[in-house]
Design an enzyme around this catalytic site. Structure first.
Site, PDB file in Angstrom:
ATOM      1  N   ASN A  84       0.814  -1.228   0.000  1.00  0.00           N
ATOM      2  CA  ASN A  84       0.000   0.000   0.000  1.00  0.00           C
ATOM      3  C   ASN A  84       0.844   1.273   0.000  1.00  0.00           C
ATOM      4  OD1 ASN A  84      -2.761  -1.137   0.249  1.00  0.00           O
ATOM      5  ND2 ASN A  84      -1.884  -1.997   2.123  1.00  0.00           N
ATOM      6  N   SER A 109       5.622  10.954   7.228  1.00  0.00           N
ATOM      7  CA  SER A 109       5.244  10.829   8.642  1.00  0.00           C
ATOM      8  C   SER A 109       6.405  11.117   9.582  1.00  0.00           C
ATOM      9  CB  SER A 109       4.762   9.400   8.900  1.00  0.00           C
ATOM     10  OG  SER A 109       4.625   9.150  10.282  1.00  0.00           O
ATOM     11  N   TYR A 145       6.581   0.874   9.096  1.00  0.00           N
ATOM     12  CA  TYR A 145       5.736   1.930   8.514  1.00  0.00           C
ATOM     13  C   TYR A 145       6.603   3.166   8.232  1.00  0.00           C
ATOM     14  CZ  TYR A 145       2.663   6.029   8.895  1.00  0.00           C
ATOM     15  OH  TYR A 145       2.047   7.243   8.705  1.00  0.00           O
ATOM     16  N   LYS A 149       7.598   5.213   4.694  1.00  0.00           N
ATOM     17  CA  LYS A 149       7.470   6.655   4.452  1.00  0.00           C
ATOM     18  C   LYS A 149       8.799   7.235   3.968  1.00  0.00           C
ATOM     19  CE  LYS A 149       3.185   7.039   5.120  1.00  0.00           C
ATOM     20  NZ  LYS A 149       2.295   7.483   4.059  1.00  0.00           N
TER      21      LYS A 149
HETATM   22  N1  LIG Z   1      -3.397  10.906  10.719  1.00  0.00           N
HETATM   23  C1  LIG Z   1      -2.156  11.246  11.063  1.00  0.00           C
HETATM   24  O1  LIG Z   1      -1.938  11.836  12.147  1.00  0.00           O
HETATM   25  C2  LIG Z   1      -1.008  10.960  10.145  1.00  0.00           C
HETATM   26  C3  LIG Z   1      -1.185  10.445   8.868  1.00  0.00           C
HETATM   27  N2  LIG Z   1      -0.090  10.255   8.042  1.00  0.00           N
HETATM   28  C4  LIG Z   1      -0.258   9.740   6.696  1.00  0.00           C
HETATM   29  O2  LIG Z   1      -1.321  10.423   6.053  1.00  0.00           O
HETATM   30  C5  LIG Z   1      -2.009   9.537   5.174  1.00  0.00           C
HETATM   31  C6  LIG Z   1      -3.489   9.517   5.534  1.00  0.00           C
HETATM   32  O3  LIG Z   1      -3.596   9.073   6.872  1.00  0.00           O
HETATM   33  P1  LIG Z   1      -5.009   8.987   7.606  1.00  0.00           P
HETATM   34  O4  LIG Z   1      -5.997   9.835   6.870  1.00  0.00           O
HETATM   35  O5  LIG Z   1      -4.765   9.200   9.028  1.00  0.00           O
HETATM   36  O6  LIG Z   1      -5.340   7.452   7.383  1.00  0.00           O
HETATM   37  P2  LIG Z   1      -6.771   6.780   7.143  1.00  0.00           P
HETATM   38  O7  LIG Z   1      -6.602   5.321   7.336  1.00  0.00           O
HETATM   39  O8  LIG Z   1      -7.806   7.511   7.917  1.00  0.00           O
HETATM   40  O9  LIG Z   1      -6.992   7.077   5.592  1.00  0.00           O
HETATM   41  C7  LIG Z   1      -6.275   6.413   4.584  1.00  0.00           C
HETATM   42  C8  LIG Z   1      -7.208   6.246   3.405  1.00  0.00           C
HETATM   43  O10 LIG Z   1      -6.447   5.635   2.361  1.00  0.00           O
HETATM   44  C9  LIG Z   1      -7.252   4.599   1.791  1.00  0.00           C
HETATM   45  N3  LIG Z   1      -6.324   3.588   1.279  1.00  0.00           N
HETATM   46  C10 LIG Z   1      -5.442   2.835   1.988  1.00  0.00           C
HETATM   47  N4  LIG Z   1      -4.776   2.021   1.170  1.00  0.00           N
HETATM   48  C11 LIG Z   1      -5.239   2.258  -0.082  1.00  0.00           C
HETATM   49  C12 LIG Z   1      -4.935   1.727  -1.354  1.00  0.00           C
HETATM   50  N5  LIG Z   1      -4.029   0.751  -1.507  1.00  0.00           N
HETATM   51  N6  LIG Z   1      -5.576   2.225  -2.428  1.00  0.00           N
HETATM   52  C13 LIG Z   1      -6.531   3.195  -2.290  1.00  0.00           C
HETATM   53  N7  LIG Z   1      -6.874   3.718  -1.108  1.00  0.00           N
HETATM   54  C14 LIG Z   1      -6.228   3.258  -0.012  1.00  0.00           C
HETATM   55  C15 LIG Z   1      -8.128   4.075   2.920  1.00  0.00           C
HETATM   56  O11 LIG Z   1      -9.312   3.468   2.401  1.00  0.00           O
HETATM   57  C16 LIG Z   1      -8.408   5.344   3.714  1.00  0.00           C
HETATM   58  O12 LIG Z   1      -9.598   5.978   3.292  1.00  0.00           O
HETATM   59  C17 LIG Z   1      -1.351   8.167   5.320  1.00  0.00           C
HETATM   60  O13 LIG Z   1      -0.443   7.994   4.256  1.00  0.00           O
HETATM   61  C18 LIG Z   1      -0.622   8.262   6.653  1.00  0.00           C
HETATM   62  O14 LIG Z   1       0.506   7.441   6.661  1.00  0.00           O
HETATM   63  C19 LIG Z   1       1.178  10.550   8.453  1.00  0.00           C
HETATM   64  C20 LIG Z   1       1.406  11.016   9.716  1.00  0.00           C
HETATM   65  C21 LIG Z   1       0.343  11.260  10.669  1.00  0.00           C
HETATM   66  O1  LIG Z   2       2.205   8.507  11.070  1.00  0.00           O
HETATM   67  C1  LIG Z   2       1.391   8.486  11.967  1.00  0.00           C
HETATM   68  O2  LIG Z   2       1.676   9.130  13.126  1.00  0.00           O
HETATM   69  C2  LIG Z   2       0.655   9.457  14.082  1.00  0.00           C
HETATM   70  C3  LIG Z   2       1.351   9.737  15.405  1.00  0.00           C
HETATM   71  O3  LIG Z   2       2.025   8.583  15.804  1.00  0.00           O
HETATM   72  P1  LIG Z   2       1.889   7.978  17.299  1.00  0.00           P
HETATM   73  O4  LIG Z   2       2.707   6.715  17.283  1.00  0.00           O
HETATM   74  O5  LIG Z   2       2.460   9.023  18.217  1.00  0.00           O
HETATM   75  O6  LIG Z   2       0.412   7.774  17.540  1.00  0.00           O
HETATM   76  C4  LIG Z   2      -0.357   8.324  14.178  1.00  0.00           C
HETATM   77  O7  LIG Z   2      -1.390   8.686  15.083  1.00  0.00           O
HETATM   78  C5  LIG Z   2      -0.920   8.052  12.791  1.00  0.00           C
HETATM   79  O8  LIG Z   2      -1.860   7.003  12.820  1.00  0.00           O
HETATM   80  C6  LIG Z   2       0.209   7.623  11.885  1.00  0.00           C
HETATM   81  O9  LIG Z   2      -0.275   7.496  10.559  1.00  0.00           O
END
Ligand SMILES: NC(=O)C1=CN([C@@H]2O[C@H](COP(=O)(O)OP(=O)(O)OC[C@H]3O[C@@H](n4cnc5c(N)ncnc54)[C@H](O)[C@@H]3O)[C@@H](O)[C@H]2O)C=CC1
Ligand SMILES: O=C1O[C@H](COP(=O)(O)O)[C@@H](O)[C@H](O)[C@H]1O
Length: 255
Positions: A84, A109, A145, A149
């Protein structure tokens, strides 16, 4: 509004934060493997980012790709991040150059550099500590993970240097809605509010750059990530600060 933007992972938390803030500012094409949970006015493609034909088709007439889709779990297993996050991200970059997209904004990330914290915690999570990562440091992933990234950032470097694509990698901290993470120093130090998230991605869509790595956090007093590059190159102007909330997430003004 003329700019057409493809948003992968649109159904996730970051995608919803972006659309909540700047959903009216662009002509969006949303992309996710899951169908929309709610009715949307935007064009929506259901597909997997590892499917090169679907991804290429979704990029027709697109100026910018905001690539969020992937497995966001810090403890995600290798087979999932390999498919993914690494394969999916390479598919997105390759399709972008093949279809004439100008730029890709990649959701990296904090976990790409998590091991800089190892010998410095918990002090670096506190406001008096002036240690800062600024985006020029080598990756030190905290898990597989984070490795995925770092790989996405390196793929971006390659697609910029070799194929001329503009790439911004945003090392997102910890996105939470309404208030910083509760009772969690690390999370409060790298809090990214929903409105700062939307604004930062808007700046990544608007600014001129070649290849950049920036940190995606709010202007927290506790920070150990520098915001200088995001401010200087992108014009990022964060509004929020986890210090304005109690450890329990209450606004201090209300306490
Ligand atoms: N939420 C956070 O605090 C952080 C998020 N990120 C990064 O930001 C991005 C989004 O994260 P979130 O919105 O929190 O995650 P999330 O899990 O809420 O959203 C990810 C979305 O990507 C879709 N997805 C996953 N694999 C897929 C694939 N192979 N093809 C098509 N769609 C796919 C899922 O269906 C989901 O809707 C990720 O890449 C994550 O690693 C990075 C650091 C922190
Ligand atoms: O990359 C990400 O980081 C946040 C923060 O990490 P944590 O280990 O302090 O919770 C995480 O919440 C998020 O799911 C992840 O995609």
């Amino acid at each position: 509004m003329d700019e057409r933007v493809l948003l992968t992972g649109a159904e996730g938390r970051v995608g919803q934060a972006v659309l909540g803030g700047i959903g009216d500012a662009y002509e969006w094409r949303l992309f996710d493997r899951d169908p929309p949970a709610e009715e949307t006015d935007h064009e929506f493609v259901i597909g997997d980012v590892t499917d090169d034909e679907t991804v290429r088709d979704a990029m027709a007439d697109v100026d910018t790709v905001v690539h969020l889709a992937g497995d966001p779990r810090p403890d995600a297993p290798w087979d999932s991040v390999l498919r993914n996050n690494i394969d999916g991200t390479q598919t997105v970059y390759e399709a972008a150059v093949e279809t004439g997209v100008d730029r890709v904004v990649f959701a990296s990330s904090n976990h790409a550099v998590g091991h800089y914290e190892t010998d410095r915690k918990p002090e670096l999570y506190r406001a008096h500590d002036d240690y800062r990562l600024d985006g020029t440091e080598l990756p030190r992933p905290s898990n597989l993970y984070g490795v995925s990234k770092a790989a996405g950032e390196t793929l971006g470097r390659y697609y910029h240097d070799e194929r001329g694509l503009s790439v911004a990698c945003v090392r997102i901290g910890n996105l939470t809605k309404g208030h910083p993470p509760i009772d969690y120093e690390r999370g409060q130090a790298m809090w990214l509010s929903y409105r700062d998230c939307a604004h930062l991605f808007e700046r990544c869509i608007e600014a001129d750059y070649g290849y950049e790595i920036v940190y995606g956090i709010s202007d927290n007093d506790r920070k150990y990530y520098s915001l200088e590059r995001a401010k200087d190159v992108l014009g990022y102007e964060p509004q929020d600060n986890s210090a304005e909330y109690t450890n329990q997430g209450e606004p201090k003004d209300d306490v």
